[in-house]
Enzyme design. Structure first.
Site, PDB file in Angstrom:
ATOM      1  N   ASP A  91      68.797 113.869 -34.072  1.00  0.00           N
ATOM      2  CA  ASP A  91      67.748 114.350 -34.968  1.00  0.00           C
ATOM      3  C   ASP A  91      67.302 115.751 -34.542  1.00  0.00           C
ATOM      4  O   ASP A  91      67.503 116.147 -33.398  1.00  0.00           O
ATOM      5  CB  ASP A  91      66.532 113.422 -34.891  1.00  0.00           C
TER       6      ASP A  91
ATOM      7  N   ASP B 200      70.762 113.635 -39.755  1.00  0.00           N
ATOM      8  CA  ASP B 200      69.944 112.429 -39.614  1.00  0.00           C
ATOM      9  C   ASP B 200      68.480 112.804 -39.870  1.00  0.00           C
ATOM     10  O   ASP B 200      68.181 113.416 -40.890  1.00  0.00           O
ATOM     11  CB  ASP B 200      70.195 111.794 -38.244  1.00  0.00           C
TER      12      ASP B 200
ATOM     13  N   ASP C 171      61.937 112.047 -35.863  1.00  0.00           N
ATOM     14  CA  ASP C 171      61.939 110.591 -35.767  1.00  0.00           C
ATOM     15  C   ASP C 171      61.177 110.145 -34.528  1.00  0.00           C
ATOM     16  O   ASP C 171      61.443 110.605 -33.411  1.00  0.00           O
ATOM     17  CB  ASP C 171      63.382 110.065 -35.763  1.00  0.00           C
TER      18      ASP C 171
ATOM     19  N   ARG D 240      61.416 109.375 -46.662  1.00  0.00           N
ATOM     20  CA  ARG D 240      60.782 109.288 -45.347  1.00  0.00           C
ATOM     21  C   ARG D 240      59.791 110.435 -45.115  1.00  0.00           C
ATOM     22  O   ARG D 240      59.968 111.244 -44.213  1.00  0.00           O
ATOM     23  CB  ARG D 240      61.830 109.248 -44.227  1.00  0.00           C
TER      24      ARG D 240
END
Ligand SMILES: *[C@@H]1O[C@H](CO)[C@@H](O)[C@H](O)[C@H]1NC(C)=O
Ligand SMILES: *[C@@H]1O[C@H](CO)[C@@H](O)[C@H](O)[C@H]1NC(C)=O
Length: 317
Positions: free
Chosen positions: A131, A160, A164, A216
């Site tokens: 990430d 990705d 995160d 997201r």
């Protein structure tokens, strides 16, 4: 007259070379510590404040400068390219100098505590590297004024996440940051079957600008999230509260999505003072009404002008 032309030329050069938006250049110090949100709890987040200072301009220098547990402040200068993620040690502040950037190089904050990442620009980190910023099993992390993006010219598995926060992270504050032009922006809470580890998650997201993202923004599982004074423009999905997450969503602004705040698998939200851009919140009302720290918030009507221009790599170092 010649002296006058010289004077005019000198003044003109100074105007051109100055910061194009000087009113947005914030006074910041390399020794700043977190002053907002969950990162201020449990002893606070000071990163490398008061420690040694080094400036790096290569991947190898960055990798070694941010390793180890000694207190340290690491400045990034220029553009560093690669195809990897750099592991960050505890007690570290990583600060991007104006105009610096990491291209294809992400930061991994894994199994540590007390880390600050400020004014860092990161783009196009490939999924096989990781990430753009991943925080896992870590505590007391302040992410401020970062600029995270990729592109949407490829399919959604090329990259990705941008940011995160997974595997039981606590004490996380993300402020004044820009997340944009990407498929899957921010996964908070690892997976549906990771409740035992992820229920303690505590994250504050304040004054960030999220735009041109597919999903997201964030996807939030299990923990507690305080999300206020953010601007969300033209993202396909909004905030997804999931798997029993308890979110407090206050005074944010949305445009361009039909589902700004929604629940799957029993996530909850208490939502007040938001401007959903004509759409509606469909998440069931939760029980999280007050975070365990004091804070002040802008009215939704004042958020766009305060956040959009100053989010991202706008500090002067
Ligand atoms: C971080 O720094 C503190 C002192 O500031 C020290 O006690 C601690 O051991 C360091 N953390 C790690 C993981 O080494
Ligand atoms: C959002 O979409 C509208 C309509 O296409 C466009 O005018 C606007 O510039 C977009 N905003 C951003 C931040 O992409």
């Amino acid at each position: 007259m010649k002296w006058l032309y010289s004077l005019i030329a000198l003044v003109a050069v100074q105007v051109v070379s100055a910061n194009p938006t000087p009113e947005l250049a914030k006074r910041a110090s390399a020794n700043d510590v977190a002053t907002l949100g969950y990162a201020t709890l449990n002893g606070g987040t000071s990163g490398g404040s008061g420690g040694s200072q080094t400036t790096v301009s290569s991947l190898s220098a960055l990798t070694s400068a941010v390793s180890g547990s000694a207190k340290k402040i690491v400045f990034i200068s220029g553009t560093i390219t690669g195809n990897t993620v750099v592991k960050v040690g505890p007690n570290t502040s990583i600060i991007g100098k104006s105009g610096s950037s990491l291209v294809g190089v992400g930061l991994r904050i894994l199994d540590v505590s007390n880390v600050i990442v400020r004014n860092v620009k990161i783009s196009k980190v490939l999924a096989d590297a990781g990430d753009a910023i991943a925080v896992q099993n870590s505590h007391q992390v302040w992410i401020d004024h970062v600029d995270l993006s990729s592109d949407r010219d490829h399919d959604k598995v090329r990259y990705d996440g941008l940011l995160d926060l997974t595997h039981g992270v606590t004490g996380i504050t993300v402020t004044n940051s820009k997340l944009y032009t990407h498929w899957k922006a921010s996964l908070i809470g690892h997976s549906d079957n990771n409740g035992a580890e992820d229920t303690p998650i505590t994250v504050t997201l304040a004054s960030n600008y999220w735009y041109n993202l597919n999903s997201r923004t964030p996807s939030f599982r299990f923990g507690h999230g305080h999300i206020f004074n953010n601007v969300f423009d033209n993202n396909s999905d909004g905030i997804n509260t999931r798997d029993g997450a308890q979110l407090l969503v206050e005074n944010n602004v949305w445009t361009g999505t039909s589902k700004p705040l929604y629940s799957t698998d029993g996530g909850f939200a208490v939502a007040t003072g938001n401007d959903f851009g004509g759409a509606s919140n469909t998440a069931p009302t939760g029980s999280f009404t007050s975070p365990p720290y004091s804070y002040s918030k802008l009215a939704a009507s004042a958020v766009r002008s305060a956040v959009v221009g100053s989010a991202g790599q706008t500090l002067s170092f």
